[in-house]
Design a protein around this motif. Structure first.
Motif, short mmCIF file in Angstrom:
data_model
loop_
_atom_site.label_atom_id
_atom_site.label_comp_id
_atom_site.label_asym_id
_atom_site.label_seq_id
_atom_site.Cartn_x
_atom_site.Cartn_y
_atom_site.Cartn_z
N TYR A 30 0.86 -1.18 0.00
CA TYR A 30 0.00 0.00 0.00
C TYR A 30 0.90 1.23 0.00
O TYR A 30 1.74 1.40 0.88
CB TYR A 30 -0.91 0.01 1.22
N TYR A 32 1.24 4.83 0.81
CA TYR A 32 0.53 5.78 1.67
C TYR A 32 0.94 7.22 1.43
O TYR A 32 0.25 8.15 1.88
CB TYR A 32 0.73 5.42 3.14
N SER A 46 5.83 3.15 0.66
CA SER A 46 4.83 2.10 0.79
C SER A 46 5.24 1.08 1.84
O SER A 46 6.41 0.99 2.21
CB SER A 46 4.61 1.41 -0.56
N ASN A 47 4.24 0.34 2.32
CA ASN A 47 4.43 -0.75 3.26
C ASN A 47 3.75 -1.99 2.73
O ASN A 47 2.70 -1.89 2.09
CB ASN A 47 3.82 -0.42 4.63
N ILE A 49 1.32 -4.98 3.11
CA ILE A 49 0.13 -5.19 3.94
C ILE A 49 -0.32 -6.64 3.93
O ILE A 49 -1.26 -7.00 4.64
CB ILE A 49 -1.04 -4.28 3.51
N ASN A 66 0.35 -4.22 9.32
CA ASN A 66 0.22 -2.99 8.53
C ASN A 66 -1.15 -2.88 7.87
O ASN A 66 -1.67 -1.79 7.69
CB ASN A 66 1.31 -2.91 7.46
N TYR A 67 -1.72 -4.01 7.50
CA TYR A 67 -3.06 -4.01 6.89
C TYR A 67 -4.05 -3.35 7.85
O TYR A 67 -4.87 -2.53 7.45
CB TYR A 67 -3.50 -5.43 6.57
N THR A 69 -3.39 -1.22 10.15
CA THR A 69 -3.07 0.20 10.31
C THR A 69 -3.82 1.05 9.28
O THR A 69 -4.31 2.12 9.59
CB THR A 69 -1.55 0.42 10.15
N TYR A 70 -3.91 0.53 8.06
CA TYR A 70 -4.47 1.33 6.97
C TYR A 70 -5.92 1.01 6.62
O TYR A 70 -6.63 1.87 6.13
CB TYR A 70 -3.62 1.15 5.70
N PHE A 71 -6.39 -0.22 6.85
CA PHE A 71 -7.68 -0.60 6.29
C PHE A 71 -8.73 -1.13 7.25
O PHE A 71 -9.88 -1.22 6.89
CB PHE A 71 -7.47 -1.67 5.20
#
Length: 153
Positions: A30, A32, A46-47, A49, A66-67, A69-71
């Motif tokens: 992803y 960011y 990007s990281n 996920i 990380n998934y 964290t963002y979604f």
């Protein structure tokens, strides 16, 4: 090295999600943020996920932290749901135990603490921190605190 949960989630359908094959594994990234480098080029930040589940229809992935964290709305708390990469399951543990026994660190800790559970927790935390050098020990803190509370009772 990232730890992946042993359940699957759909790959997010947003613009900044990409896939990259490394060896035989496809990782989901992803992006960011995008920044401009010194020479004027735009570079994505990007990281990873998750990992792509092979031959899944619709495309699914094994998520990592990380998934969430963002979604996702909430982060899962169960450590048992994490599936570690096959390379970090046994090799580093055996190497760490060999170093500990060769240098008699376990003997020194047993003399200092006299409690086998405390010595195990210290060695577990040290091994975890060495293998996951960028991690903040999120899971071991809870285990250590819970175990210490049980020992006091």
């Amino acid at each position: 090295m990232a730890a992946y949960y042993n359940y699957t989630v759909p790959i997010p359908e947003v613009k900044n999600v990409t896939q990259k094959r490394i060896g035989n594994t496809v990782y989901i990234y992803y992006t960011y943020k995008r920044t401009r480098s010194k020479n004027g080029k735009i570079a994505p930040l990007s990281n990873t996920i998750g990992k792509l589940v092979p031959d899944s229809d619709p495309p699914m992935m094994y998520p990592n932290l990380n998934y969430y964290t963002y979604f996702a709305e909430s982060t899962p708390t169960a450590v048992s749901d994490i599936k570690h990469d096959a390379t970090i399951v046994l090799g580093p543990y055996m190497a760490f135990q060999k170093i500990v026994s060769d240098n008699q660190l376990d003997v020194a800790l047993k003399q200092a603490f006299r409690d086998a559970t405390t010595v195990e927790m210290i060695l577990d935390a040290a091994a975890y921190e060495i293998v996951n050098e960028t991690c903040a020990m999120k899971f071991f803190r809870k285990r250590i605190i819970d175990t210490r509370c049980q020992l006091l009772i």
